[in-house]
Design a protein around this motif. Structure first.
Motif, PDB file in Angstrom:
ATOM      1  N   ALA A  33       0.998  -1.267   0.101  1.00 21.56           N
ATOM      2  CA  ALA A  33      -0.012   0.038   0.158  1.00 21.56           C
ATOM      3  C   ALA A  33       0.948   1.232   0.007  1.00 21.56           C
ATOM      4  O   ALA A  33       0.548   2.220  -0.822  1.00 21.56           O
ATOM      5  CB  ALA A  33      -0.926  -0.104   1.471  1.00 21.56           C
ATOM      6  N   ASP A  37       0.987   4.397  -2.709  1.00 25.75           N
ATOM      7  CA  ASP A  37       0.739   5.601  -2.552  1.00 25.75           C
ATOM      8  C   ASP A  37       1.668   6.613  -2.992  1.00 25.75           C
ATOM      9  O   ASP A  37       1.528   7.564  -3.738  1.00 25.75           O
ATOM     10  CB  ASP A  37       0.810   5.915  -0.660  1.00 25.75           C
ATOM     11  CG  ASP A  37       0.451   7.194  -0.556  1.00 25.75           C
ATOM     12  OD1 ASP A  37      -0.688   7.805  -0.893  1.00 25.75           O
ATOM     13  OD2 ASP A  37       0.930   7.902   0.404  1.00 25.75           O
ATOM     14  N   ARG A  55      -7.641   9.187  -0.520  1.00 22.85           N
ATOM     15  CA  ARG A  55      -8.154   7.894  -0.241  1.00 22.85           C
ATOM     16  C   ARG A  55      -7.399   6.708  -1.268  1.00 22.85           C
ATOM     17  O   ARG A  55      -6.778   7.205  -2.345  1.00 22.85           O
ATOM     18  CB  ARG A  55      -9.368   7.541  -0.748  1.00 22.85           C
ATOM     19  CG  ARG A  55     -10.068   6.277  -0.484  1.00 22.85           C
ATOM     20  CD  ARG A  55     -11.590   6.217  -0.849  1.00 22.85           C
ATOM     21  NE  ARG A  55     -11.832   6.483  -2.372  1.00 22.85           N
ATOM     22  CZ  ARG A  55     -12.670   7.484  -2.715  1.00 22.85           C
ATOM     23  NH1 ARG A  55     -13.330   8.149  -1.688  1.00 22.85           N
ATOM     24  NH2 ARG A  55     -12.815   7.809  -3.923  1.00 22.85           N
ATOM     25  N   LEU A  56      -7.032   5.928  -0.658  1.00 22.67           N
ATOM     26  CA  LEU A  56      -6.121   4.724  -1.219  1.00 22.67           C
ATOM     27  C   LEU A  56      -6.834   3.457  -1.058  1.00 22.67           C
ATOM     28  O   LEU A  56      -7.012   2.989   0.209  1.00 22.67           O
ATOM     29  CB  LEU A  56      -4.619   4.792  -0.616  1.00 22.67           C
ATOM     30  CG  LEU A  56      -3.795   3.799  -1.661  1.00 22.67           C
ATOM     31  CD1 LEU A  56      -3.462   3.905  -2.821  1.00 22.67           C
ATOM     32  CD2 LEU A  56      -2.458   3.757  -0.704  1.00 22.67           C
ATOM     33  N   THR A  57      -7.194   2.795  -2.077  1.00 24.14           N
ATOM     34  CA  THR A  57      -7.706   1.640  -1.993  1.00 24.14           C
ATOM     35  C   THR A  57      -6.979   0.512  -2.883  1.00 24.14           C
ATOM     36  O   THR A  57      -6.631   0.711  -3.936  1.00 24.14           O
ATOM     37  CB  THR A  57      -9.296   1.464  -2.460  1.00 24.14           C
ATOM     38  OG1 THR A  57      -9.865   2.202  -1.661  1.00 24.14           O
ATOM     39  CG2 THR A  57     -10.019  -0.034  -2.564  1.00 24.14           C
ATOM     40  N   VAL A  58      -6.569  -0.711  -2.079  1.00 33.07           N
ATOM     41  CA  VAL A  58      -5.650  -1.629  -2.773  1.00 33.07           C
ATOM     42  C   VAL A  58      -6.316  -3.070  -2.848  1.00 33.07           C
ATOM     43  O   VAL A  58      -7.373  -3.157  -1.741  1.00 33.07           O
ATOM     44  CB  VAL A  58      -4.340  -2.010  -1.808  1.00 33.07           C
ATOM     45  CG1 VAL A  58      -3.433  -2.973  -2.686  1.00 33.07           C
ATOM     46  CG2 VAL A  58      -3.489  -0.611  -1.720  1.00 33.07           C
ATOM     47  N   HIS A  59      -6.617  -3.468  -3.868  1.00 31.98           N
ATOM     48  CA  HIS A  59      -7.137  -4.750  -4.188  1.00 31.98           C
ATOM     49  C   HIS A  59      -6.251  -6.115  -4.169  1.00 31.98           C
ATOM     50  O   HIS A  59      -5.251  -5.716  -5.350  1.00 31.98           O
ATOM     51  CB  HIS A  59      -8.147  -4.638  -5.367  1.00 31.98           C
ATOM     52  CG  HIS A  59      -9.153  -3.897  -5.410  1.00 31.98           C
ATOM     53  ND1 HIS A  59     -10.289  -3.784  -4.642  1.00 31.98           N
ATOM     54  CD2 HIS A  59      -9.210  -2.344  -5.830  1.00 31.98           C
ATOM     55  CE1 HIS A  59     -11.151  -2.726  -4.630  1.00 31.98           C
ATOM     56  NE2 HIS A  59     -10.273  -2.090  -5.589  1.00 31.98           N
ATOM     57  N   ALA A 100      -4.640  -0.956  -7.489  1.00 30.97           N
ATOM     58  CA  ALA A 100      -5.010   0.167  -6.560  1.00 30.97           C
ATOM     59  C   ALA A 100      -5.836   1.275  -7.383  1.00 30.97           C
ATOM     60  O   ALA A 100      -5.694   1.602  -8.354  1.00 30.97           O
ATOM     61  CB  ALA A 100      -3.741   0.699  -5.955  1.00 30.97           C
ATOM     62  N   GLU A 101      -6.556   1.875  -6.529  1.00 34.68           N
ATOM     63  CA  GLU A 101      -7.263   3.268  -6.859  1.00 34.68           C
ATOM     64  C   GLU A 101      -7.011   4.392  -5.847  1.00 34.68           C
ATOM     65  O   GLU A 101      -7.101   3.892  -4.443  1.00 34.68           O
ATOM     66  CB  GLU A 101      -8.884   2.844  -6.703  1.00 34.68           C
ATOM     67  CG  GLU A 101      -9.510   1.763  -7.751  1.00 34.68           C
ATOM     68  CD  GLU A 101     -10.710   1.325  -7.252  1.00 34.68           C
ATOM     69  OE1 GLU A 101     -11.554   1.979  -6.503  1.00 34.68           O
ATOM     70  OE2 GLU A 101     -11.235   0.291  -7.413  1.00 34.68           O
TER      71      GLU A 101
END
Length: 132
Positions: A33, A37, A55-59, A100-101
């Motif tokens: 993550a 970033d 916001r940081l989203t990790v799949h 990631a988004e």
């Protein structure tokens, strides 16, 4: 991370050693993550709009192996006002390890410069990287 601009894509390579281990033989997700970033933050800054992570989203798609060259890519998906939306991928060889988004919020350039001035007054001017 070794970052490199490739047109509108920010690319990075990294090899995480044993200090970054989470599950046995795998990179801890927190380090994945943090790397995203940095990559996505660098991608959003290519447009000259300094911003901060909103916001940081990790799949996580598959385990990320230690001691293996990893390839990150990040790019801007769209911009809406002060918001910059980014996307990214992480591969180990042909295997997709994570996607990631990110959402970054642009800050006023004057505020950005003020933050830099405050930092420099508090800690001194940062030294140049060793390879520059």
């Amino acid at each position: 991370l070794n970052l490199e601009k490739d047109g509108t894509v920010m690319r990075a390579t990294a090899v995480f050693g044993d200090a970054y281990e989470g599950p046995p033989g795998c990179v801890h997700g927190g380090y994945v993550a943090a790397a995203f970033d940095e990559v996505l933050g660098s991608a959003q800054s290519l447009g000259g709009r300094p911003g901060m992570t909103g916001r940081l989203t990790v799949h996580y798609r598959s385990p990320t192996p230690l001691r293996t060259e990893l390839r990150f890519a990040g790019w801007v998906d769209r911009v809406e006002g002060r918001k910059t939306f980014t996307l990214g991928t992480l591969y180990a060889g042909d295997r997709l390890c994570a996607e990631a988004e990110g959402l970054f919020i642009a800050i006023d350039v004057r505020r950005y410069m003020e933050l830099r001035r405050e930092r420099d007054e508090r800690f001194g001017t940062p030294s140049a990287p060793a390879d520059s």
